[in-house]
Motif scaffolding. Structure first.
Motif, short mmCIF file in Angstrom:
data_model
loop_
_atom_site.label_atom_id
_atom_site.label_comp_id
_atom_site.label_asym_id
_atom_site.label_seq_id
_atom_site.Cartn_x
_atom_site.Cartn_y
_atom_site.Cartn_z
N ALA A 311 0.83 -1.21 0.00
CA ALA A 311 0.00 0.00 0.00
C ALA A 311 0.87 1.26 0.00
O ALA A 311 0.60 2.22 -0.74
N VAL A 315 0.87 4.19 -2.98
CA VAL A 315 0.54 5.59 -2.69
C VAL A 315 1.73 6.50 -2.95
O VAL A 315 1.61 7.55 -3.60
N SER A 316 2.91 6.11 -2.45
CA SER A 316 4.10 6.96 -2.65
C SER A 316 4.48 7.04 -4.12
O SER A 316 4.93 8.08 -4.60
#
Length: 411
Positions: A311, A315-316
């Motif tokens: 996750a 996201v990053s």
């Protein structure tokens, strides 16, 4: 943000590949400079032994409401090639409410003992009653769904000729209803390869709960609320012994046909494993437990942390799209993985529900490419589903849920 992204990718890579690579390097080093560690060969352990040399064995089968399958298991257990005077078969009933106990009792004249838990409190609680009643020097545990070859018991017990071995795990063979190995079969083969490496380098970190064996002294402090296979391995290490995986001791199982039930089984298994690990977190101290602490963190904690870092990586990566073309490419790669998993999921559903006959296929380049893409999508699907199960298990753990009661998986 770049640090978070690359560190997240590193953890995911390390959990599945880095740990294996390090084990292979250690194994190669030990083979070069510590050749005496392999003096105990397969022929030494699995060679024929006289009846008086064999240890007493208590073969424990755990059952809950298994009237449909218990007869097959009893016949399979009684067909095991082991001296009758050295073998006791115990069925640990978790307070079954159907005809399971009656069927087991009908085998009393053939030496089968029924140990019934007074209350239904879970698999390990029922096993605890059987362990207390057992008289064997070696305790062998098996599930009802496990099918064993006649020589399986002698093979797994023969490993205890080495006094350093405290527990032994079988290896798994999963097949679907058509006898074919599924995409998860690749994952299982990976796990079996990892177990073999761990066995050679130091000790196992996890065992197959459907068929494993342990010395009676390792089982004395039996925890009625902790996953028995994992906890037995940890108890073995606490006793100064090691666990190994025996490639010649095979348990045969059918895949669970219902994917939702299979997902629930994975969640339950991981939740129970997390509970055992955190109850024994002192074993992750490298200053006290050295190499095993590293193994435990790498194989269990890092593996179970993968959903979090997947996750974070996604996201990053999305935040870093303006940082260069490599981040665009890596985001496309991540999204392609998840899209492939979804595609396989829905394609598999449509195939299962379709009753139309398939047209004959010709060996063309397009068909070959399609088969390759299918395999990639299959692996992506199982990778994603395993990590979704792990994430859901953590959610349940932090909610305070613990998996003690059990429902046998219908295969």
């Amino acid at each position: 943000m770049k640090f978070i992204f690359w560190f997240s990718l590193f953890v995911v890579f390390y959990a599945y590949f880095g740990y294996v690579i390090f084990l292979m390097l250690i194994d190669a080093w030990q083979r070069l400079f510590k050749t005496d560690r392999n003096a105990r060969t397969s022929d030494d352990t699995h060679g024929p032994r006289a009846s008086h040399e064999l240890p007493r064995v208590s073969f424990i089968v755990t059952a809950y409401n298994e009237e449909q399958r218990i007869t097959r298991k009893m016949e399979n257990s009684l067909s095991l090639d082991y001296p009758a005077e050295k073998l006791e078969i115990i069925v640990a009933s978790d307070c079954s409410s159907d005809g399971t106990d009656g069927i087991v009792s009908s085998y009393a004249d053939r030496g089968v003992k029924l140990v019934r838990a007074p209350k239904r409190k879970g698999k390990e609680h029922a096993q605890m009653h059987a362990v207390r009643a057992a008289v064997g020097d070696i305790l062998v545990f098996s599930d009802v769904a496990t099918v064993l070859q006649p020589d399986a018991l002698q093979r797994i017990v023969s490993n205890f000729q080495d006094p350093a071995i405290g527990c032994v795990s079988s290896e798994d063979r999963f097949i679907d209803q058509d006898g074919r190995v599924s995409g998860e079969g690749l994952y299982v083969r990976y796990e079996m390869f990892l177990r073999a490496l761990e066995s050679r380098v130091n000790t196992l970190v996890g065992m197959s709960g459907s068929f494993f064996a342990a010395r009676s002294e390792v089982c004395r402090d039996w925890a009625p609320d902790l996953q028995s296979d994992f906890n037995t391995l940890l108890n073995t290490v606490k006793h100064g012994m090691k666990g190994i995986s025996d490639p010649d001791s095979i348990g045969y199982y059918e895949n669970i046909a219902d994917e939702r039930k299979e997902f629930q089984r994975k969640v339950r298994t991981v939740l129970r494993g997390i509970t055992v690990l955190l109850r024994n977190r002192q074993l992750m101290n490298p200053f006290r437990h050295g190499l095993f602490a590293w193994q435990l963190v790498s194989h269990k904690l890092c593996r179970w942390a993968v959903p979090l870092f997947l996750a974070l990586a996604l996201v990053s990566n999305a935040v870093l799209l303006d940082a260069g073309a490599i981040y665009v490419a890596l985001l496309v790669l991540q999204l392609s993985l998840y899209i492939a998993a979804l595609w396989f999921r829905f394609q598999n559903q449509s195939r299962n529900s379709s009753t139309k006959a398939k047209p004959p296929e010709r060996a063309t380049a397009a068909i070959y490419l399609r088969s390759v893409l299918d395999q990639i999508a299959r692996i992506a699907y199982y990778f994603s589903s395993v990590n979704m199960a792990i994430a859901w298990a953590w959610f349940k753990y932090f909610k305070g849920e613990r998996a003690t009661l059990w429902e046998p998986s219908k295969r």
